[in-house]
Design a protein around this motif. Structure first.
Motif, PDB file in Angstrom:
ATOM      1  N   LEU A  78      12.077  -8.647  -4.753  1.00 13.71           N
ATOM      2  CA  LEU A  78      13.475  -8.397  -4.375  1.00 13.71           C
ATOM      3  C   LEU A  78      13.776  -6.895  -4.361  1.00 13.71           C
ATOM      4  O   LEU A  78      14.434  -6.401  -3.439  1.00 13.71           O
ATOM      5  N   ALA A  79      13.310  -6.187  -5.364  1.00 17.19           N
ATOM      6  CA  ALA A  79      13.573  -4.752  -5.480  1.00 17.19           C
ATOM      7  C   ALA A  79      12.927  -3.993  -4.327  1.00 17.19           C
ATOM      8  O   ALA A  79      13.546  -3.105  -3.724  1.00 17.19           O
ATOM      9  N   LEU A  80      11.684  -4.334  -4.030  1.00 16.84           N
ATOM     10  CA  LEU A  80      10.989  -3.659  -2.935  1.00 16.84           C
ATOM     11  C   LEU A  80      11.678  -3.937  -1.600  1.00 16.84           C
ATOM     12  O   LEU A  80      11.893  -3.030  -0.800  1.00 16.84           O
ATOM     13  N   LYS A  81      12.067  -5.176  -1.390  1.00  8.99           N
ATOM     14  CA  LYS A  81      12.760  -5.554  -0.155  1.00  8.99           C
ATOM     15  C   LYS A  81      14.105  -4.837  -0.039  1.00  8.99           C
ATOM     16  O   LYS A  81      14.477  -4.338   1.020  1.00  8.99           O
ATOM     17  N   ALA A  82      14.835  -4.762  -1.159  1.00  9.63           N
ATOM     18  CA  ALA A  82      16.140  -4.082  -1.155  1.00  9.63           C
ATOM     19  C   ALA A  82      15.992  -2.594  -0.838  1.00  9.63           C
ATOM     20  O   ALA A  82      16.815  -2.026  -0.130  1.00  9.63           O
ATOM     21  N   SER A  83      14.938  -1.969  -1.357  1.00 10.26           N
ATOM     22  CA  SER A  83      14.749  -0.534  -1.095  1.00 10.26           C
ATOM     23  C   SER A  83      14.391  -0.292   0.368  1.00 10.26           C
ATOM     24  O   SER A  83      14.790   0.708   0.946  1.00 10.26           O
ATOM     25  N   ILE A  95       7.520   5.507 -15.899  1.00  9.61           N
ATOM     26  CA  ILE A  95       6.859   5.563 -14.598  1.00  9.61           C
ATOM     27  C   ILE A  95       7.823   4.986 -13.568  1.00  9.61           C
ATOM     28  O   ILE A  95       8.226   3.830 -13.678  1.00  9.61           O
ATOM     29  N   LEU A  96       8.180   5.810 -12.577  1.00  5.13           N
ATOM     30  CA  LEU A  96       9.041   5.355 -11.493  1.00  5.13           C
ATOM     31  C   LEU A  96       8.184   5.030 -10.280  1.00  5.13           C
ATOM     32  O   LEU A  96       7.212   5.733  -9.981  1.00  5.13           O
ATOM     33  N   PHE A  97       8.565   3.973  -9.589  1.00  2.15           N
ATOM     34  CA  PHE A  97       7.820   3.521  -8.420  1.00  2.15           C
ATOM     35  C   PHE A  97       8.709   3.575  -7.199  1.00  2.15           C
ATOM     36  O   PHE A  97       9.897   3.229  -7.263  1.00  2.15           O
ATOM     37  N   SER A  98       8.115   4.007  -6.080  1.00  6.38           N
ATOM     38  CA  SER A  98       8.869   4.073  -4.837  1.00  6.38           C
ATOM     39  C   SER A  98       7.981   3.635  -3.681  1.00  6.38           C
ATOM     40  O   SER A  98       6.753   3.675  -3.767  1.00  6.38           O
ATOM     41  N   SER A 110       0.814  -1.223   0.000  1.00  4.00           N
ATOM     42  CA  SER A 110       0.000   0.000   0.000  1.00  4.00           C
ATOM     43  C   SER A 110       0.845   1.269   0.000  1.00  4.00           C
ATOM     44  O   SER A 110       0.349   2.347  -0.320  1.00  4.00           O
ATOM     45  N   SER A 111       2.124   1.160   0.328  1.00  2.00           N
ATOM     46  CA  SER A 111       3.000   2.337   0.367  1.00  2.00           C
ATOM     47  C   SER A 111       3.599   2.683  -0.996  1.00  2.00           C
ATOM     48  O   SER A 111       4.273   3.705  -1.130  1.00  2.00           O
ATOM     49  N   VAL A 112       3.371   1.856  -2.011  1.00  2.00           N
ATOM     50  CA  VAL A 112       3.969   2.100  -3.328  1.00  2.00           C
ATOM     51  C   VAL A 112       3.306   3.303  -3.992  1.00  2.00           C
ATOM     52  O   VAL A 112       2.080   3.381  -4.091  1.00  2.00           O
ATOM     53  N   ALA A 113       4.147   4.237  -4.428  1.00  2.00           N
ATOM     54  CA  ALA A 113       3.694   5.434  -5.137  1.00  2.00           C
ATOM     55  C   ALA A 113       4.340   5.455  -6.517  1.00  2.00           C
ATOM     56  O   ALA A 113       5.373   4.805  -6.739  1.00  2.00           O
TER      57      ALA A 113
END
Length: 119
Positions: A111-116, A47-50, A36-39
């Motif tokens: 993996l990307a979300l966990k690494a960030s 499109i960049l996601f964070s 839910s925190s993905v923007a």
């Protein structure tokens, strides 16, 4: 404003190529559904996601869609689908919607979300 810019970019992609639009849209839905925190924001033509910190981007090119990871070089590449030779970045090139499953995109996104989150 960011939502409007994303909508305009998606519409531009749709007008150019329906198949690429469907691929970008499918990736976007998967990424936004990770947490839910993905923007999202439009930047660098994609499109960049964070989720606090940037973790991936989706870019539509003339013949493919690229899922890009700023820290992808540090990921284990169990399925041997990451491309790129730079010090940090890696990407997955997608040609059709079936590539999302065939190239294990969801595993790399996790993996990307966990690494960030760990950075």
């Amino acid at each position: 404003m960011p939502a409007e810019r994303v909508s305009r970019l998606l519409e531009d992609i749709r007008l150019l190529d329906q198949e690429r639009f469907e691929l970008v849209y499918a990736l976007r839905e998967i990424i936004l559904g990770l947490d839910s925190s993905v923007a999202e924001e439009v930047k660098y033509g994609g499109i960049l996601f964070s989720a606090g910190k940037p973790f991936c981007g989706v870019f539509s090119y003339a013949r493919h869609v690229s899922l890009e990871f700023g820290a992808g070089a540090s990921f284990p590449d169990e399925f041997k689908v990451l491309e790129g030779e730079g010090k940090l970045r890696r990407h997955i090139k997608l040609l059709v919607a079936e590539d999302i499953t065939a190239k294990h995109v969801c595993e790399y996104l996790r993996l990307a979300l966990k690494a960030s989150a760990a950075a």
